[in-house]
Design a protein around this motif. Structure first.
Motif, PDB file in Angstrom:
ATOM      1  N   GLN A  73     -11.758  -1.677   1.950  1.00 20.64           N
ATOM      2  CA  GLN A  73     -10.695  -0.676   1.988  1.00 20.64           C
ATOM      3  C   GLN A  73     -10.930   0.372   3.074  1.00 20.64           C
ATOM      4  O   GLN A  73      -9.999   0.748   3.804  1.00 20.64           O
ATOM      5  CB  GLN A  73     -10.586   0.010   0.623  1.00 20.64           C
ATOM      6  N   TRP A 108      -1.458  -4.337  -3.055  1.00 28.29           N
ATOM      7  CA  TRP A 108      -0.960  -3.346  -2.105  1.00 28.29           C
ATOM      8  C   TRP A 108      -1.644  -3.503  -0.750  1.00 28.29           C
ATOM      9  O   TRP A 108      -1.012  -3.368   0.298  1.00 28.29           O
ATOM     10  CB  TRP A 108      -1.179  -1.931  -2.647  1.00 28.29           C
ATOM     11  N   LEU A 109      -2.924  -3.797  -0.761  1.00 26.72           N
ATOM     12  CA  LEU A 109      -3.653  -3.986   0.487  1.00 26.72           C
ATOM     13  C   LEU A 109      -3.010  -5.102   1.301  1.00 26.72           C
ATOM     14  O   LEU A 109      -2.757  -4.951   2.506  1.00 26.72           O
ATOM     15  CB  LEU A 109      -5.117  -4.320   0.170  1.00 26.72           C
ATOM     16  N   SER A 167      -3.573   3.722  -3.495  1.00 29.35           N
ATOM     17  CA  SER A 167      -2.741   2.520  -3.587  1.00 29.35           C
ATOM     18  C   SER A 167      -3.472   1.293  -3.082  1.00 29.35           C
ATOM     19  O   SER A 167      -3.319   0.191  -3.632  1.00 29.35           O
ATOM     20  CB  SER A 167      -1.431   2.713  -2.815  1.00 29.35           C
ATOM     21  N   LEU A 168      -4.298   1.467  -2.053  1.00 29.64           N
ATOM     22  CA  LEU A 168      -4.971   0.317  -1.451  1.00 29.64           C
ATOM     23  C   LEU A 168      -6.142  -0.189  -2.292  1.00 29.64           C
ATOM     24  O   LEU A 168      -6.741  -1.214  -1.957  1.00 29.64           O
ATOM     25  CB  LEU A 168      -5.440   0.662  -0.036  1.00 29.64           C
ATOM     26  N   ASP A 192      -5.748   0.923   9.935  1.00 32.43           N
ATOM     27  CA  ASP A 192      -4.364   1.335   9.677  1.00 32.43           C
ATOM     28  C   ASP A 192      -4.018   2.535  10.557  1.00 32.43           C
ATOM     29  O   ASP A 192      -3.018   2.533  11.288  1.00 32.43           O
ATOM     30  CB  ASP A 192      -4.231   1.679   8.198  1.00 32.43           C
ATOM     31  N   VAL A 251      -8.964  -7.124   4.950  1.00 35.63           N
ATOM     32  CA  VAL A 251      -8.301  -7.491   3.700  1.00 35.63           C
ATOM     33  C   VAL A 251      -9.077  -8.610   3.001  1.00 35.63           C
ATOM     34  O   VAL A 251      -9.306  -8.573   1.789  1.00 35.63           O
ATOM     35  CB  VAL A 251      -6.844  -7.934   3.964  1.00 35.63           C
ATOM     36  N   ARG A 270      -2.200   6.931  -0.189  1.00 33.71           N
ATOM     37  CA  ARG A 270      -2.471   5.672   0.506  1.00 33.71           C
ATOM     38  C   ARG A 270      -3.820   5.095   0.074  1.00 33.71           C
ATOM     39  O   ARG A 270      -3.950   3.899  -0.182  1.00 33.71           O
ATOM     40  CB  ARG A 270      -2.447   5.927   2.015  1.00 33.71           C
ATOM     41  N   ILE A 291       0.622  -4.032   2.547  1.00 34.39           N
ATOM     42  CA  ILE A 291       0.637  -3.127   3.696  1.00 34.39           C
ATOM     43  C   ILE A 291       0.272  -3.871   4.974  1.00 34.39           C
ATOM     44  O   ILE A 291       0.870  -3.653   6.034  1.00 34.39           O
ATOM     45  CB  ILE A 291      -0.328  -1.939   3.464  1.00 34.39           C
ATOM     46  N   HIS A 292      -0.692  -4.788   4.878  1.00 36.84           N
ATOM     47  CA  HIS A 292      -1.042  -5.579   6.058  1.00 36.84           C
ATOM     48  C   HIS A 292       0.147  -6.417   6.509  1.00 36.84           C
ATOM     49  O   HIS A 292       0.424  -6.523   7.721  1.00 36.84           O
ATOM     50  CB  HIS A 292      -2.238  -6.484   5.766  1.00 36.84           C
ATOM     51  N   SER A 298       4.338   3.257  -4.287  1.00 38.46           N
ATOM     52  CA  SER A 298       2.936   3.269  -4.710  1.00 38.46           C
ATOM     53  C   SER A 298       2.655   4.438  -5.651  1.00 38.46           C
ATOM     54  O   SER A 298       1.838   4.325  -6.562  1.00 38.46           O
ATOM     55  CB  SER A 298       2.008   3.319  -3.497  1.00 38.46           C
TER      56      SER A 298
END
Length: 261
Positions: A141, A188-189, A182-183, A148, A136, A179, A192-193, A225
C-alpha cells in the motif's frame, strides 16, 4: 472509558534523526506526527501520549507541544480536556474541498496532457502504471500511494504546470487520509489502479475529453470510499455529507484543438 494512548515506535523513526538537525526539534516532531496521521498508522480517535512521543523522539515536551498546536490548527489533532491529545476525525468538509480543487485542476491538466504529451511522456506514464501493478500484486500500500501521487504529479507536469502540484498538496491532507484507509481494502487498491490505467490510456490515445472524464470519475471515487469506511468505522469522520448535491458537469465544448473526433 478513556482510549489508551497510541503506541509509539520503540526507537526514534529515521525521519526524526535525519531531519532533526535541519528542521529543529519542533519541525521534526511535526513532520513525524503528520506523516503518521496521513499514513493511517495513527487512527482517528487515538489518544497520544505527549511524554511518550517526546521520549521516543529524544526531545523535550516543548517542541512536541509546539507540533501538536500546529497540527491542531490543521485539523489533524484535537486537544480535549480530561482526555489529552487525540487524533482528529477526518473532516468531510475538508475532504470535499480538497476533492473540488483537485477535480477542477486535474481534469483540466489531464486534458492538456492528452494533447501535448510526447512519446517519452507516454513511456513514463506507462512505466508508472506498471510499477503500480507490481505494488498491487505485492499488496504494498505505501509503495502504491507514493506511485499514485507521482502519477498525478507527472500529469500536471506534462500539462506544463509543475508548480501547481504544490497547491494541490496544501489542500489534500484530509483527502489523503480517506485514500489511505480505502486502499487497505484489496478491491479498492485494484479499482484505483484500473482507473489510473484508464486515464493513462486516454492520454496516450490523445483523447482529452475521455482523459478528463476518467480523471473526474477517479477523483470522485473518494466519496464512495467514505461510505464504505463509515459502514464499519463511523467514528472516523466528522461533518458532512462529503459530497454535496451538485449539478452534473457541463460537457467540454466541441471543436477544441486536439478534441475527440
Amino acid at each position: 472509558m478513556t482510549p489508551a494512548p497510541a503506541p509509539i515506535p520503540a526507537t526514534p523513526p529515521p525521519v526524526a534523526r535525519a531531519d532533526g538537525r535541519r528542521r529543529g526539534a519542533g519541525g521534526t516532531a511535526y513532520a513525524w506526527l503528520r506523516s503518521e496521521i496521513l499514513a493511517g498508522r495513527l487512527r482517528p480517535g487515538l489518544v497520544l501520549s505527549e511524554n511518550e512521543v517526546a521520549g521516543q523522539l529524544g526531545m523535550s515536551r516543548t517542541p512536541v507541544r509546539e507540533a501538536i498546536i500546529r497540527l491542531e490548527s490543521e485539523g489533524l489533532l484535537t486537544v480535549r480536556p480530561q482526555v489529552g491529545t487525540v487524533v482528529a476525525p477526518i473532516d468531510l468538509d475538508a475532504v470535499a474541498d480538497g476533492q473540488f480543487l483537485r477535480e477542477a485542476i486535474e481534469t483540466r491538466a489531464v486534458a492538456i496532457a492528452a494533447q501535448v504529451a510526447t512519446a517519452a511522456d507516454h513511456a513514463d506514464l506507462q512505466a508508472l502504471t506498471k510499477d503500480q501493478a507490481r505494488a498491487v500484486a505485492r499488496r504494498d500500500q505505501a509503495k502504491f500511494l507514493a506511485l499514485d501521487d507521482r502519477l498525478h504529479q507527472r500529469l500536471v507536469e506534462i500539462a506544463g504546470r509543475p508548480r501547481v502540484w504544490s497547491t494541490i498538496e496544501e489542500v489534500k491532507a484530509q483527502f489523503d487520509r480517506v485514500r489511505v484507509l480505502s486502499l487497505e481494502d484489496e478491491d479498492w487498491l485494484e479499482r484505483i489502479h484500473a482507473q489510473h490505467e484508464d486515464i493513462v490510456a486516454a492520454v496516450i490515445a490523445r483523447r482529452p475529453y475521455d482523459a478528463s472524464e476518467a480523471m473526474g470519475r477517479h477523483l470522485r471515487a473518494v466519496f464512495a470510499s467514505i461510505d464504505t469506511i463509515a459502514a464499519s468505522s463511523p467514528g472516523y469522520f466528522r461533518g458532512g455529507p462529503a459530497a454535496p448535491d451538485r449539478p452534473p458537469p457541463e460537457p467540454l465544448p466541441s471543436g477544441r484543438p486536439g478534441g475527440n473526433p
